[in-house]
Design an enzyme around this catalytic site. Structure first.
Site, PDB file in Angstrom:
ATOM      1  N   LYS A 147      33.200  39.705  39.884  1.00 45.54           N
ATOM      2  CA  LYS A 147      33.605  38.955  41.072  1.00 45.54           C
ATOM      3  C   LYS A 147      35.103  38.746  41.033  1.00 45.54           C
ATOM      4  O   LYS A 147      35.654  38.744  39.925  1.00 45.54           O
ATOM      5  CB  LYS A 147      32.882  37.621  41.185  1.00 45.54           C
ATOM      6  CG  LYS A 147      32.861  36.719  39.947  1.00 45.54           C
ATOM      7  CD  LYS A 147      34.123  36.383  39.217  1.00 45.54           C
ATOM      8  CE  LYS A 147      35.213  35.663  39.960  1.00 45.54           C
ATOM      9  NZ  LYS A 147      36.434  35.479  39.092  1.00 45.54           N
ATOM     10  N   TYR A 232      33.393  30.435  43.132  1.00 41.60           N
ATOM     11  CA  TYR A 232      32.178  29.853  42.538  1.00 41.60           C
ATOM     12  C   TYR A 232      31.661  28.696  43.384  1.00 41.60           C
ATOM     13  O   TYR A 232      30.449  28.503  43.514  1.00 41.60           O
ATOM     14  CB  TYR A 232      32.446  29.372  41.104  1.00 41.60           C
ATOM     15  CG  TYR A 232      32.569  30.518  40.128  1.00 41.60           C
ATOM     16  CD1 TYR A 232      31.436  31.179  39.674  1.00 41.60           C
ATOM     17  CD2 TYR A 232      33.805  30.956  39.675  1.00 41.60           C
ATOM     18  CE1 TYR A 232      31.532  32.239  38.787  1.00 41.60           C
ATOM     19  CE2 TYR A 232      33.918  32.014  38.794  1.00 41.60           C
ATOM     20  CZ  TYR A 232      32.776  32.654  38.349  1.00 41.60           C
ATOM     21  OH  TYR A 232      32.871  33.709  37.487  1.00 41.60           O
TER      22      TYR A 232
END
Ligand code: NAD
Length: 403
Positions: A147, A232
Site C-alpha cells: 500500500k 490506514y
C-alpha cells in the site's frame, strides 16, 4: 503408561498428544478457568508452500517481511529483486535463496522462467508499483502489492486490467485487515450487538527525518502523510462499516519554510460521511509524535484500539453499561504476526484459486477517495460522491482462521 527405558513413568496421552489428519494435536492441559493455548502451527512442508519473490530490499522487506516468512505456514521466500547486487547477495544467503533466483530491476522479466516463483510481492516506492505489478503479471506471476497501491486511480486501474488480462490474482497488502484486533473491532461493530456506529476516530501520526528520502518526492510517493499512513485511517473506516463514503472533506497543513513539504503534505485532517450515517474523523501527520489509534463510538458503548495501525502492541478496551455501572473490559488475544497472516492469506488464495480479501479493487477505491480528499483540501469545500449500494463491494470473502 509406557516406560521410557529411564525407569521413569512414560508420557500419558495428555503429555504426548497425537497425530490427526496429518497434523499434531495436543490436548488442553489447562483448567477450565483459563484460556486454552492455540494449537501448534501446522506449516506445509517447504516444497508445498507458495514461492514468493520480494521486489525491493528496503526497510519493510528486511525488517518485517522476510522475518515474518519464518511464521508463515503456506508461503516461503524463493527469489529477490534488487538494484543492489551486494545487498541481494547477503540477504539471499541469510534466507537460503539461490543466487540464480536473484534478479536486478533490469533483468526482472526473466522471472517468467522461474517456476518456483508463483507470487511477486512488490515492496518498492509507490511510484514504481504500477510498472512492477504490470511486469510481474506479464511474466505470468500472481502479484501482491504494498500500500498505497499506486500514485493515482488511473495507475491502479492499469494494474487491475493487466492482472485480469494475464489471468493472475492481485492483492493489496492492507495488513490491518488481517490483524486479529482490527478484525475483532470489525466483527463487533458489524454484529450489531452494540447498536449503530455513530463516530469513528482514527489517527496515524509519526515524525519524519531528513528530506532526502523518496517519501518527500511526489513522483515516487504520490503524496505525503495521506497515502503513506493516513490511508490506514481511511481504509479501516471503510472496512469497519463495509460501506463507501458519500461525502468527504479535508484540510491540509504544511509548516512554512520546511523544504520537505514542497511537494507532499505534512498534516491532513479529514472527515468521511457514510450512507448509514456513520461519520469518521481521521487525522494523519508526518510532524506529530507517533500515535496510531482507533476509537469507534456506538449507540451502546465504545471500542478503543490503541496502536491499531502499529506493527504490534494493540490494546483493546470495550466500554458498555453493566447495570448501574459503566464496565470497561480489556480484551487480550493471542499474539500473531500480521505480516505472516496477510502473506499466508495471499498464498492460500493462490493455492485455492480464490479472490483475496483485499484485491486491486480495494486499492483503487482508496485512490478514488484520496483524490476526492485532495480536491476537497484544494477547494476548501466538501466533495460529494456517487452512492455505492451494498456492503464490501470492493472486497473478497472474509479470510478464514487459517488464511
Ligand atoms: P524503503 O525506503 O526502506 O525501501 C525502498 C527500497 O526501494 C530500497 O531498497 C531502495 O533502494 C529501492 N528503490 C528502488 N528504486 C528506488 C527509487 N527510485 N527511489 C528510492 N528507492 C528505490 O521503503 P519501505 O519503507 O520499505 O517502503 C516500500 C513500500 O512498502 C512502499 O510502498 C511503502 O508504502 C510500503 N510500506 C508498507 C508498510 C506496511 O506497514 N504495510 C510499511 C512500510 C512501507
Amino acid at each position: 503408561m509406557a516406560a521410557t527405558g529411564s525407569g521413569l513413568p512414560g508420557p500419558t496421552p495428555l503429555d504426548r498428544g497425537k497425530v490427526e489428519g496429518g497434523t499434531v494435536t495436543l490436548p488442553n492441559w489447562r483448567g477450565e478457568a483459563d484460556r486454552p493455548s492455540p494449537p501448534p502451527p501446522a506449516p506445509l512442508p517447504p516444497g508445498e508452500r507458495v514461492g514468493f519473490a520480494l521486489a525491493g530490499l528496503g526497510r519493510l522487506t528486511l525488517e518485517e517481511l522476510l522475518p515474518a516468512f519464518a511464521e508463515c505456514k503456506t508461503a516461503r521466500p524463493v527469489a529477490l529483486v534488487s538494484g543492489s547486487p551486494e545487498k541481494a547477495k547477503v540477504v539471499a544467503a541469510q534466507h537460503g535463496i539461490k543466487e540464480s533466483s536473484v534478479y536486478s530491476y533490469d533483468d526482472f522479466d526473466r522471472i517468467a522462467d522461474n517456476p518456483e516463483v508463483q507470487v511477486v510481492y512488490v515492496v518498492l516506492p509507490n511510484g514504481l508499483h504500477r510498472d512492477f505489478v504490470i511486469r510481474a503479471a506479464k511474466a505470468g506471476k500472481h502479484v501482491m502489492c504494498e500500500k498505497p497501491m499506486a500514485n493515482s486511480s488511473q495507475e491502479a486501474r492499469d494494474m487491475i486490467a493487466a492482472c485480469k488480462q494475464a489471468g493472475v490474482r492481485l492483492m493489496v497488502a492492507y495488513r490491518c485487515q488481517y490483524e486479529p484486533y482490527n478484525r475483532e473491532v470489525i466483527q463487533r461493530v458489524r454484529s450489531g450487538d452494540m447498536g449503530a456506529a455513530r463516530i469513528i476516530e482514527a489517527t496515524n501520526t509519526q515524525v519524519m527525518g531528513p528530506g532526502d528520502q523518496w517519501r518527500f518526492r511526489k513522483a515516487l510517493a504520490g503524496g505525503g502523510a495521506l497515502p503513506d499512513i493516513g490511508l490506514y485511517c481511511l481504509n479501516t473506516a471503510r472496512a469497519i462499516t463495509g460501506e463507501e463514503p458519500v461525502e468527504v472533506f479535508a484540510r491540509i497543513f504544511n509548516p512554512q519554510g520546511d523544504d520537505r513539504y514542497r511537494e507532499v503534505e505534512e498534516t491532513i485532517a479529514f472527515m468521511l460521511r457514510f450512507p448509514s450515517g456513520t461519520m469518521a474523523n481521521c487525522s494523519s501527520s508526518y510532524g506529530a509524535h507517533e500515535s496510531k489509534d482507533l476509537r469507534v463510538r456506538l449507540e451502546k458503548g465504545w471500542i478503543d484500539l490503541e496502536n491499531a495501525f502499529a506493527y504490534e502492541g494493540q490494546q483493546m478496551r470495550v466500554a458498555q453499561r453493566g447495570g448501574k455501572a459503566e464496565v470497561i473490559d480489556t480484551v487480550r488475544m493471542p499474539q500473531q504476526n500480521q505480516f505472516s497472516l496477510e502473506i499466508d492469506h495471499m498464498a492460500a488464495c493462490v493455492k485455492e484459486n480464490r479472490v483475496p480479501r483485499t484485491p486491486g479493487e480495494e486499492g483503487l477505491q482508496d485512490h478514488h477517495l484520496m483524490e476526492a480528499l485532495y480536491r476537497s483540501a484544494e477547494t476548501g469545500t466538501p466533495v460529494s460522491l456517487a452512492p455505492v449500494s451494498g456492503r464490501d463491494t470492493t472486497r473478497g470473502p472474509e479470510p478464514s482462521q487459517q488464511g
